[in-house]
Motif scaffolding. Structure first.
Motif, PDB file in Angstrom:
ATOM      1  N   SER A 159       0.832  -1.207   0.000  1.00 48.86           N
ATOM      2  CA  SER A 159       0.000   0.000   0.000  1.00 48.86           C
ATOM      3  C   SER A 159       0.864   1.253   0.000  1.00 48.86           C
ATOM      4  O   SER A 159       0.922   1.990   0.979  1.00 48.86           O
ATOM      5  CB  SER A 159      -0.934  -0.008   1.213  1.00 48.86           C
ATOM      6  N   GLY A 160       1.534   1.491  -1.112  1.00 51.56           N
ATOM      7  CA  GLY A 160       2.439   2.625  -1.204  1.00 51.56           C
ATOM      8  C   GLY A 160       1.761   3.972  -1.189  1.00 51.56           C
ATOM      9  O   GLY A 160       2.397   4.988  -0.905  1.00 51.56           O
ATOM     10  N   LEU A 161       0.454   3.998  -1.453  1.00 53.95           N
ATOM     11  CA  LEU A 161      -0.262   5.272  -1.498  1.00 53.95           C
ATOM     12  C   LEU A 161      -1.231   5.414  -0.335  1.00 53.95           C
ATOM     13  O   LEU A 161      -1.250   6.449   0.331  1.00 53.95           O
ATOM     14  CB  LEU A 161      -1.023   5.396  -2.825  1.00 53.95           C
ATOM     15  N   SER A 162      -2.030   4.394  -0.047  1.00 52.70           N
ATOM     16  CA  SER A 162      -3.040   4.521   1.004  1.00 52.70           C
ATOM     17  C   SER A 162      -2.477   4.310   2.404  1.00 52.70           C
ATOM     18  O   SER A 162      -3.069   4.762   3.389  1.00 52.70           O
ATOM     19  CB  SER A 162      -4.171   3.520   0.760  1.00 52.70           C
ATOM     20  N   GLY A 163      -1.350   3.633   2.501  1.00 52.79           N
ATOM     21  CA  GLY A 163      -0.761   3.383   3.813  1.00 52.79           C
ATOM     22  C   GLY A 163       0.739   3.260   3.671  1.00 52.79           C
ATOM     23  O   GLY A 163       1.283   2.177   3.549  1.00 52.79           O
ATOM     24  N   HIS A 164       1.421   4.395   3.668  1.00 50.71           N
ATOM     25  CA  HIS A 164       2.843   4.422   3.336  1.00 50.71           C
ATOM     26  C   HIS A 164       3.676   3.628   4.350  1.00 50.71           C
ATOM     27  O   HIS A 164       3.249   3.361   5.474  1.00 50.71           O
ATOM     28  CB  HIS A 164       3.344   5.869   3.288  1.00 50.71           C
ATOM     29  N   TYR A 165       4.883   3.265   3.940  1.00 53.54           N
ATOM     30  CA  TYR A 165       5.818   2.537   4.796  1.00 53.54           C
ATOM     31  C   TYR A 165       7.134   3.316   4.917  1.00 53.54           C
ATOM     32  O   TYR A 165       8.203   2.729   5.080  1.00 53.54           O
ATOM     33  CB  TYR A 165       6.071   1.134   4.241  1.00 53.54           C
ATOM     34  N   CYS A 166       7.032   4.638   4.830  1.00 52.35           N
ATOM     35  CA  CYS A 166       8.239   5.469   4.821  1.00 52.35           C
ATOM     36  C   CYS A 166       9.037   5.364   6.118  1.00 52.35           C
ATOM     37  O   CYS A 166      10.269   5.479   6.106  1.00 52.35           O
ATOM     38  CB  CYS A 166       7.869   6.932   4.564  1.00 52.35           C
ATOM     39  N   LEU A 167       8.357   5.203   7.255  1.00 52.89           N
ATOM     40  CA  LEU A 167       9.065   5.190   8.541  1.00 52.89           C
ATOM     41  C   LEU A 167      10.059   4.039   8.636  1.00 52.89           C
ATOM     42  O   LEU A 167      11.048   4.136   9.370  1.00 52.89           O
ATOM     43  CB  LEU A 167       8.062   5.110   9.695  1.00 52.89           C
TER      44      LEU A 167
END
Length: 340
Positions: A257-265
């Motif tokens: 879910s790169g857009l609705s639930g990012h994993y940037c952290l």
């Protein structure tokens, strides 16, 4: 008992304290497909060969970065198997970075006949991009009538002993009706079937918010066709996919879910483009040029490492860029030039 008092291996870390252990290496921008979400619809120009990094230049970067905490290298493109001499390069990567998890991302159309040979060189896992299980839809999405080759590469890879992940870009109105077929693929074969949210990457592609099919809806629909049990992530893993076991099946279902639930952290990756630029964040066009340094006889390894660390120190939180652009295209370079 003697205690090991040697200092820990130096780590690559960014300005937010995220340790980078994953290097994605794009070996070419050339591809034998023209996927609508990957290349601009108009005016895409492939790089001249002289503008691509040589295999020796890639290996220099890999040898420098590998001791600094890397655990995984992914070779990608464009289509990596379209570059001449790729199998030999893979073997050299294995020698340059022993012990690292080296993987391949491919569209599968050239993979089938080479799967056993690549496995014999030490490759253990492959990601195959396949957005449809229908030949005509494949032709519409990719611009090429190569579905049979792409589909057969899955069985060829499994027979070669490779771990297989199949990636489909989730697009409403394009492949959402094929969800039962994809689930059945994972039910009958020992592979990971993963849906990647359609992201606004690259100017001039067919990104349209009306085609966005979010991970939450994918899972809601999937539960109508299979009993799904969440898979706990492996300790220390920073992968973006959330996985579910399909009860009674051999494989698993996943969403990214790169857009609705990012994993940037928890982002742990750095990208090296085929024209020799370090790209710390997929969503940002900020890049750091390595090619001139690699081709200068005056550039020391220390200087290259200095640039690498400087790039990481400025690695942004990509979701903030998405928010600022209101989920419109967040970078100008096409996905085929970035390396995914």
């Amino acid at each position: 008992m003697n205690r090991d008092t040697s200092p820990p291996a130096p780590q690559l870390a960014d300005g937010f304290g995220r340790e980078v252990s994953y290097l994605r290496v794009s070996v070419t921008d050339r591809c034998n497909l023209r996927c609508v979400y990957c290349r601009p619809v108009h005016d895409f120009h492939e790089l001249n060969h002289k503008d691509l990094l040589s295999y020796e230049e890639y290996l220099r970067v890999i040898r420098l970065a590998a001791p600094l905490g890397l655990t995984k290298i992914r070779l990608t493109g464009g289509e990596p198997l379209a570059r001449r001499g790729f199998p030999d390069f893979l073997a050299r990567v294995m020698d340059a970075a022993p012990g690292l998890d080296v993987r391949l991302t491919t569209n599968g159309t050239l993979l089938g006949p080479q799967a056993k040979m690549l496995a014999s060189l030490g490759l253990r896992a492959v990601n195959i991009s396949l957005d449809t299980l229908d030949r005509e839809s494949f032709h519409r999405i990719t611009g090429m009538d190569l579905y049979a080759q792409a589909r057969s590469s899955i069985e060829a890879s499994l027979e070669a002993g490779l771990r297989v992940k199949v990636n489909a870009v989730a697009m409403r109105g394009v492949n959402d009706h094929e969800l039962p077929g994809f689930i059945e693929l994972a039910r009958t074969l020992p592979l990971d079937m993963r849906f990647i949210e359609f992201m606004p990457i690259g100017g001039g592609t067919t990104w349209d918010e009306s085609r966005f099919w979010p991970a939450s809806e994918i899972l809601e629909s999937a539960r109508r066709f299979a009993d799904l049990t969440p898979v706990e992530p492996v300790k220390g893993s920073h992968g973006p996919a959330r996985m579910w076991k399909i009860e009674g099946g051999q494989g698993r279902l996943g969403v990214i879910s790169g857009l609705s639930g990012h994993y940037c952290l928890s982002c742990n990756r750095l990208r090296l483009t085929c024209d020799g630029k370090l790209r710390p964040c997929l969503y940002s066009d900020k890049e750091y040029r390595l090619r001139p340094l690699l081709r200068s006889p005056r550039t020391s390894d220390g200087k290259l490492l200095e640039v690498l660390r400087r790039a990481l120190a400025r690695k942004p939180m990509g979701y903030k860029l998405l928010d600022e652009r209101h989920k419109r295209a967040v970078c100008s370079r096409a996905m085929t030039a970035i390396g995914g």
